[in-house]
Design a protein around this motif. Structure first.
Motif, PDB file in Angstrom:
ATOM      1  N   ALA A  46       4.072   1.317   3.428  1.00  0.00           N
ATOM      2  CA  ALA A  46       3.334   2.014   2.384  1.00  0.00           C
ATOM      3  C   ALA A  46       3.006   1.070   1.236  1.00  0.00           C
ATOM      4  CB  ALA A  46       4.146   3.205   1.870  1.00  0.00           C
ATOM      5  N   LEU A  47       1.743   1.170   0.756  1.00  0.00           N
ATOM      6  CA  LEU A  47       1.279   0.423  -0.405  1.00  0.00           C
ATOM      7  C   LEU A  47       1.540  -1.076  -0.275  1.00  0.00           C
ATOM      8  CD1 LEU A  47       2.428   2.922  -3.156  1.00  0.00           C
ATOM      9  CD2 LEU A  47       0.110   2.532  -2.340  1.00  0.00           C
ATOM     10  N   GLN A  55      -1.484   4.586   4.928  1.00  0.00           N
ATOM     11  CA  GLN A  55      -0.661   4.522   3.727  1.00  0.00           C
ATOM     12  C   GLN A  55      -0.613   3.130   3.109  1.00  0.00           C
ATOM     13  OE1 GLN A  55       0.399   7.374   2.490  1.00  0.00           O
ATOM     14  NE2 GLN A  55      -0.543   8.344   4.271  1.00  0.00           N
ATOM     15  N   GLY A  57      -2.247  -0.660   1.623  1.00  0.00           N
ATOM     16  CA  GLY A  57      -3.137  -1.000   0.523  1.00  0.00           C
ATOM     17  C   GLY A  57      -4.046  -2.171   0.816  1.00  0.00           C
ATOM     18  N   THR A 200      -4.230   4.042  -1.781  1.00  0.00           N
ATOM     19  CA  THR A 200      -4.015   3.831  -0.353  1.00  0.00           C
ATOM     20  C   THR A 200      -5.342   3.754   0.391  1.00  0.00           C
ATOM     21  OG1 THR A 200      -3.875   6.201   0.095  1.00  0.00           O
ATOM     22  CG2 THR A 200      -1.825   5.055  -0.469  1.00  0.00           C
TER      23      THR A 200
END
Length: 387
Positions: A46-47, A55, A57, A200
């Motif tokens: 995530a990120l 999810q 980046g 995201t």
């Protein structure tokens, strides 16, 4: 059909239905397996600026680089502090695993800070900012004078509402506070947001999310992006300032590709087992009705007559006659109609031209001509047989 054949066919249909049912169950189970096993997995990091899952980046990182912002991905607070400088922005998200000591080191590092999501130790990272309560994440209008928010417009914000210290700016009203708070203290500009979804890959293209993320994360020439470490034990920082270790080729393959290959392999194996199943020996069965050959010929003739297909009927008569003549003349089965006509004329002593017209001529123009053609073909076969 006999009484014995009926139960046999019933059993055969029952076995086929059982195999089809088993195949469907196995395919559905294989398709659901990734969903069951992924219940406790995030499906990506995530990120993470290098993660291309929903999810991740990666989209924001590429957007920043396209606008001339240097994105430095770091996995430990020590590396983040070492990379920070007077003209850098340090991005801390909810995926940045921190302890209080690491948060304290980040708070005194050079540059500005952007704190996004449910980040722990907010009192250390953004002193003076208070959480006022949870707020539903949705598209919100900025309703403030902050240039970055005004230029972005509506954005997918919320998650948590904040109130800032005196002199701070709040945007995107949510609950009893704002989803975005910015203030300046000790030469640092600190920006806090309650939810990181707008950054995201999944949400970046919605509303003004991309503009808001670019305006906030691209405020300085260099962005130090602190993300989840590969080894959670390194979350507190080792102090050596090293960046992420090189990843193997297997780490670069998205998880969805591996599951797709596994499902494909199972499907191919099931199809092979299904097709390889032996059907058993051939069962002799008495026909319920015996149809004489003459009835078949008459039925086809009536079909040709109803459709006025004299050309197809003549072609069938000539082809059958040529096959029989070739056998009597000792010619191979691959002999053409012209070769059969020449050999038949030589055998019977007739002029080759009429025989060629008989076997290779144009289709008859009416039913009478078709009957005449059939009679001449019979005569030719009889002459060859008697010669």
């Amino acid at each position: 059909m006999t009484a014995t054949a009926a139960p046999a066919n019933t059993r055969s249909r029952g076995r086929q239905a059982a195999w089809i049912t088993l195949l469907v169950v196995l395919v559905l189970g294989t398709a659901a397996l990734p969903l069951l096993l992924a219940g406790g997995q995030s499906g990506g990091r995530a990120l993470d600026p290098e993660d291309t899952s929903l999810q991740g980046g990666a989209a924001l990182a590429r957007l920043l680089e396209a606008h001339g912002v240097q994105v430095a991905r770091v996995e430990t607070p020590a590396a983040a502090v070492a990379a920070a400088g007077p003209h850098t922005l340090l991005l801390v998200t909810e995926a940045s695993l921190l302890n209080r000591d690491a948060a304290g080191r980040i708070a005194v590092a050079f540059g500005d800070r952007l704190v996004v999501g449910s980040v722990p130790y907010l009192d250390v990272l953004a002193s003076g900012v208070r959480r006022e309560g949870a707020a539903r994440t949705r598209s919100r209008a900025p309703e403030c004078a902050l240039r970055e928010a005004v230029r972005a417009g509506n954005a997918y914000t919320g998650g948590m509402s904040f109130t800032g210290p005196p002199g701070s700016t709040g945007c995107y009203p949510a609950g009893d506070g704002h989803a975005l708070v910015r203030y300046t203290a000790d030469g640092h500009t600190v920006t806090v947001l309650g939810d990181a979804s707008f950054m995201t890959n999944l949400r970046l293209a919605e509303d003004g999310n991309a503009a808001l993320a670019l305006n906030l994360a691209g405020a300085r020439p260099k962005l130090v992006w602190l993300t989840e470490p590969g080894d959670p034990a390194e979350a507190g920082g080792s102090g050596d300032g090293t960046d992420a270790q090189a990843r193997s080729l297997g780490d670069l393959i998205p998880g969805g590709v591996k599951w797709a290959v596994l499902q494909l392999a199972v499907a191919v194996a099931l199809a092979a087992l299904w097709r390889a199943r032996r059907l058993g020996p051939v069962v002799a069965e008495r026909l319920p009705v015996v149809v004489r050959a003459a009835e078949t010929v008459e039925g086809r003739g009536r079909l040709y007559r109803s459709r006025r297909a004299r050309d197809r009927a003549a072609l069938a008569l000539r082809a059958a006659a040529a096959d029989r003549l070739a056998l009597r003349l000792g010619l191979p089965r691959t002999a053409t109609a012209e070769e059969v006509a020449v050999a038949a004329a030589a055998r019977t002593g007739r002029d080759p031209e009429p025989v060629l017209t008989l076997l290779c001529g144009p289709p008859p123009g009416d039913d009478t001509a078709l009957v005449t053609l059939a009679a001449h073909l019979d005569t030719l076969e009889r002459q060859v047989r008697d010669s």
